[in-house]
Enzyme design. Structure first.
Site, short mmCIF file in Angstrom:
data_model
loop_
_atom_site.label_atom_id
_atom_site.label_comp_id
_atom_site.label_asym_id
_atom_site.label_seq_id
_atom_site.Cartn_x
_atom_site.Cartn_y
_atom_site.Cartn_z
N CYS A 91 0.84 -1.22 0.00
CA CYS A 91 0.00 0.00 0.00
C CYS A 91 0.86 1.26 0.00
N ASN A 132 12.37 -0.28 6.72
CA ASN A 132 13.53 -1.13 7.05
C ASN A 132 13.61 -2.35 6.12
N ILE A 159 11.56 1.57 12.55
CA ILE A 159 10.80 2.48 13.42
C ILE A 159 10.60 1.86 14.81
N ASN A 173 6.97 -5.60 16.92
CA ASN A 173 7.18 -4.68 15.80
C ASN A 173 6.06 -3.64 15.74
N THR A 205 -7.41 -1.26 10.42
CA THR A 205 -8.10 -2.34 9.73
C THR A 205 -9.56 -2.44 10.16
N SER A 208 -7.07 -12.12 15.21
CA SER A 208 -5.71 -12.69 15.09
C SER A 208 -4.79 -11.80 15.91
N TYR A 220 -2.23 -10.29 14.75
CA TYR A 220 -2.05 -9.08 13.95
C TYR A 220 -3.17 -8.08 14.21
N HIS A 221 -4.43 -8.55 14.10
CA HIS A 221 -5.56 -7.62 14.29
C HIS A 221 -5.54 -7.06 15.71
N LYS A 239 -3.61 -3.93 16.05
CA LYS A 239 -4.30 -2.75 15.52
C LYS A 239 -5.28 -2.19 16.55
N LEU A 268 -8.92 -12.17 -2.39
CA LEU A 268 -9.31 -11.92 -3.78
C LEU A 268 -8.10 -12.04 -4.72
N ASN A 269 -6.96 -11.47 -4.32
CA ASN A 269 -5.77 -11.61 -5.15
C ASN A 269 -5.34 -13.07 -5.26
N THR A 316 -9.30 -21.64 -3.33
CA THR A 316 -9.28 -22.20 -1.98
C THR A 316 -10.21 -21.44 -1.04
P1 NAD Z 1 3.41 -4.53 3.49
O1 NAD Z 1 3.94 -5.58 4.39
O2 NAD Z 1 3.44 -4.76 2.03
O3 NAD Z 1 4.13 -3.14 3.81
C1 NAD Z 1 4.55 -2.75 5.09
C2 NAD Z 1 5.88 -2.03 4.94
O4 NAD Z 1 6.31 -1.60 6.24
C3 NAD Z 1 6.98 -2.94 4.37
O5 NAD Z 1 7.66 -2.28 3.33
C4 NAD Z 1 7.90 -3.20 5.57
O6 NAD Z 1 9.24 -3.39 5.19
C5 NAD Z 1 7.69 -1.93 6.40
N1 NAD Z 1 7.92 -2.11 7.85
C6 NAD Z 1 7.37 -3.03 8.67
N2 NAD Z 1 7.84 -2.87 9.92
C7 NAD Z 1 8.70 -1.81 9.90
C8 NAD Z 1 9.51 -1.18 10.87
N3 NAD Z 1 9.56 -1.62 12.13
N4 NAD Z 1 10.27 -0.12 10.49
C9 NAD Z 1 10.26 0.32 9.20
N5 NAD Z 1 9.51 -0.25 8.24
C10 NAD Z 1 8.75 -1.32 8.58
O7 NAD Z 1 1.90 -4.26 3.98
P2 NAD Z 1 0.73 -3.47 3.25
O8 NAD Z 1 -0.20 -4.45 2.67
O9 NAD Z 1 1.29 -2.39 2.43
O10 NAD Z 1 0.00 -2.82 4.50
C11 NAD Z 1 0.40 -1.55 4.98
C12 NAD Z 1 -0.47 -1.17 6.17
O11 NAD Z 1 -1.83 -1.14 5.77
C13 NAD Z 1 -0.36 -2.16 7.32
O12 NAD Z 1 -0.27 -1.48 8.54
C14 NAD Z 1 -1.63 -2.95 7.22
O13 NAD Z 1 -2.03 -3.38 8.49
C15 NAD Z 1 -2.61 -1.97 6.62
N6 NAD Z 1 -3.67 -2.65 5.85
C16 NAD Z 1 -3.35 -3.43 4.77
C17 NAD Z 1 -4.37 -4.09 4.07
C18 NAD Z 1 -4.10 -4.98 2.91
O14 NAD Z 1 -5.04 -5.65 2.41
N7 NAD Z 1 -2.87 -5.08 2.41
C19 NAD Z 1 -5.70 -3.91 4.48
C20 NAD Z 1 -5.98 -3.12 5.60
C21 NAD Z 1 -4.95 -2.49 6.26
N1 USQ Z 2 -9.69 -16.82 2.79
C1 USQ Z 2 -10.13 -17.87 2.01
N2 USQ Z 2 -9.25 -18.43 1.14
C2 USQ Z 2 -7.97 -17.99 0.99
C3 USQ Z 2 -7.54 -16.90 1.77
C4 USQ Z 2 -8.42 -16.35 2.67
O1 USQ Z 2 -11.29 -18.31 2.10
O2 USQ Z 2 -7.23 -18.56 0.16
C5 USQ Z 2 -10.63 -16.20 3.75
C6 USQ Z 2 -10.11 -16.10 5.17
O3 USQ Z 2 -10.35 -17.29 5.90
C7 USQ Z 2 -10.91 -14.90 5.69
C8 USQ Z 2 -11.07 -14.02 4.46
O4 USQ Z 2 -10.82 -14.86 3.34
O5 USQ Z 2 -12.18 -15.30 6.09
C9 USQ Z 2 -10.13 -12.84 4.42
O6 USQ Z 2 -8.77 -13.28 4.53
P1 USQ Z 2 -7.57 -12.40 3.95
O7 USQ Z 2 -6.31 -13.16 4.12
O8 USQ Z 2 -7.92 -11.93 2.59
O9 USQ Z 2 -7.64 -11.09 4.88
P2 USQ Z 2 -7.21 -10.84 6.40
O10 USQ Z 2 -6.51 -11.99 6.99
O11 USQ Z 2 -8.42 -10.35 7.12
O12 USQ Z 2 -6.18 -9.65 6.29
C10 USQ Z 2 -6.13 -8.69 5.23
C11 USQ Z 2 -4.79 -7.96 5.32
C12 USQ Z 2 -4.72 -7.18 6.63
C13 USQ Z 2 -5.92 -6.26 6.74
C14 USQ Z 2 -7.22 -7.03 6.59
C15 USQ Z 2 -8.41 -6.11 6.47
O13 USQ Z 2 -3.72 -8.90 5.24
O14 USQ Z 2 -3.53 -6.42 6.67
O15 USQ Z 2 -5.93 -5.60 7.97
O16 USQ Z 2 -7.19 -7.77 5.35
S1 USQ Z 2 -9.85 -6.78 7.20
O17 USQ Z 2 -10.04 -8.14 6.72
O18 USQ Z 2 -10.94 -5.92 6.78
O19 USQ Z 2 -9.65 -6.79 8.62
#
Ligand code: NAD
Ligand code: USQ
Length: 387
Positions: free
Chosen positions: A12, A32, A75, A119, A145, A187, A189-190, A193, A247-248, A261
């Site tokens: 992102c 980093n 960070i 982290n 999130t 999770s 992770y969540h 947040k 979705l991806n 899956t």
């Molecule tokens: P990503 O893992 O691709 O990017 C995170 C970046 O942060 C990476 O480049 C990583 O190297 C850097 N990073 C992590 N820890 C660090 C640290 N201690 N110091 C410096 N850099 C650090 O993840 P993303 O998908 O781009 O997500 C970015 C943010 O958006 C996350 O906080 C995630 O929770 C949030 N988010 C993502 C999604 C999604 O679907 N990808 C959805 C909702 C929220």
């Molecule tokens: N799922 C499947 N098949 C797969 C992968 C996932 O059915 O192959 C299901 C999971 O069980 C879950 C749903 O799809 O019910 C979403 O899973 P996901 O991996 O797409 O998303 P999630 O784990 O929730 O995490 C992702 C990002 C995270 C962000 C979050 C937003 O990795 O950084 O915070 O989406 S949210 O879901 O709105 O909390």
């Protein structure tokens, strides 16, 4: 406007950095590169061929004639350097993406659980503390999130944008209050947040920091206008069982004729947003900061909701892929409703990209084009919530 993008090398963060640079903002990325290192440890790579950060920045300069700066910093662990950089740059806005973001990775082992907490919690707290220490007045825009609300807790009641109105019975009558929506993480992770949210509430109250928290849904898609300008600018696309989002993953599975899956019954409803809308939402949040002394401003950054099985059916119809209902590795509700309020971004002018607009382009330009880079052994989700 001077803008820092913490985590600006990620999925992102990178397109956001380019989008804001294209809009004329003075952008510096702080990262980093830990996400690239995790790929090395998991022995997997982005479906798309991402360039090293230096190559990315040079390519951007060539196509746009604009510079994006870079600082290599952890960070979560380099506090003094962070304070020194804040005093040196004095950013107006800090967009905070720098966290470990995969739920399955966070549940993989005690090591990854502890890493994710160390982290993420330390990165967020270091940032808030360093802003106070350095005396800068930057507006913090954090990527949170939708998962902080949990799934199904409020049934069919719409999920408000961060705050819930409650009525308390007191001996003197009823008291109306607005509280942070109850946290219900699914999770480790969540959970980090939800902890971030408490830190934001405290620093906004105690130190009058201006903070916006974006409760984002699952991001899909790959490219934005800027990342599509040159292959050296291409965005990351995670497909593996730990980092690939649903979705991806389905798009990638369809491209290599792997069954889609679906975990469990596929009745899980989730919120989605295209990466092109992510970058636009961050820009809108930057342009509409809260005042010092306000509580954190919370936006729900989502545009559509779908059940997982609906997504699989849609992609199967489009590509002919088979659907496989696999045992769910996660501990999550089998079926849930999800009605999300997102009026704030819509009223600020967000014009969403829907699945109908973007899916076919993803299948053709990304999943099929780079299918030869997929290692099929990395597709299954192996991280279990309960052993
Ligand atoms: P990503 O893992 O691709 O990017 C995170 C970046 O942060 C990476 O480049 C990583 O190297 C850097 N990073 C992590 N820890 C660090 C640290 N201690 N110091 C410096 N850099 C650090 O993840 P993303 O998908 O781009 O997500 C970015 C943010 O958006 C996350 O906080 C995630 O929770 C949030 N988010 C993502 C999604 C999604 O679907 N990808 C959805 C909702 C929220
Ligand atoms: N799922 C499947 N098949 C797969 C992968 C996932 O059915 O192959 C299901 C999971 O069980 C879950 C749903 O799809 O019910 C979403 O899973 P996901 O991996 O797409 O998303 P999630 O784990 O929730 O995490 C992702 C990002 C995270 C962000 C979050 C937003 O990795 O950084 O915070 O989406 S949210 O879901 O709105 O909390």
């Amino acid at each position: 406007m001077k803008v820092w993008i913490l985590g600006g090398d990620g999925f992102c963060g990178w397109p956001t950095a380019l989008h804001l640079s294209a809009k004329g903002m003075d952008v510096t990325i702080l990262d980093n590169l830990s996400r690239r290192q995790i790929d090395v440890l998991l022995e997997v790579q982005s479906l798309t061929p991402i360039s090293p950060i230096g190559v990315r920045l040079d390519a951007w300069k060539k196509v746009s004639n604009k510079s994006v700066g870079f600082e290599y910093i952890d960070i979560a662990n380099e506090y003094d350097k962070l304070v020194q950089l804040l005093k040196q740059y004095k950013p107006d806005v800090i967009v905070h993406f720098a966290e470990q973001r995969a739920a399955p990775y966070s549940m993989k082992s005690s090591t990854t659980k502890r890493y994710t907490v160390d982290n993420n919690v330390r990165a967020t707290h270091n940032l808030l503390c360093a802003i106070v220490d350095s005396g800068v007045t930057a507006h913090v825009v954090h990527l949170g999130t939708m998962g902080v609300y949990g799934y199904g807790w409020s049934g069919s009641a719409p999920i408000p944008e961060g705050y819930l109105k409650v009525t308390l019975d007191t001996p003197d009558g009823q008291l109306e209050r607005e509280i942070l929506h109850p946290a219900n993480p699914g999770s480790v992770y969540h959970m980090t947040k939800t902890l971030d949210q408490l830190m934001f509430a405290f620093y906004a109250k105690n130190d009058q920091l201006r903070i916006t928290d974006l409760h984002q849904g699952i991001v899909w898609g790959t490219q934005t206008k800027e990342t599509a300008l040159d292959e050296k600018l291409i965005n990351r696309f995670d497909y593996d069982g730990d980092y690939g989002t649903v979705l991806n993953r389905f798009l990638m599975e369809a491209a290599v004729k792997h069954p889609l899956t679906v975990h469990g019954s596929g009745g899980q409803t989730r919120a989605f947003i295209h990466i092109r809308d992510t970058v636009r939402c961050v820009e809108l949040a930057i342009l509409h900061p809260p005042e010092a002394g306000d509580k954190p401003r919370i936006f729900n950054q989502v545009t559509e909701t779908y059940k997982v099985k609906q997504l699989a059916e849609l992609i199967s119809k489009m590509t002919g892929a088979k659907i496989s209902y696999v045992k769910n590795p996660r501990n999550e509700a089998k079926d849930n409703e999800l009605i999300v309020q997102n009026n704030q971004f819509l009223s600020l002018g967000l014009n969403p990209t829907t699945l109908n607009d973007g899916l076919l382009e993803e299948v053709k330009d990304i999943a099929t084009r780079y299918a030869s880079r997929i290692d099929k052994t990395k597709i299954p989700a192996r991280s279990l919530w309960n052993k």
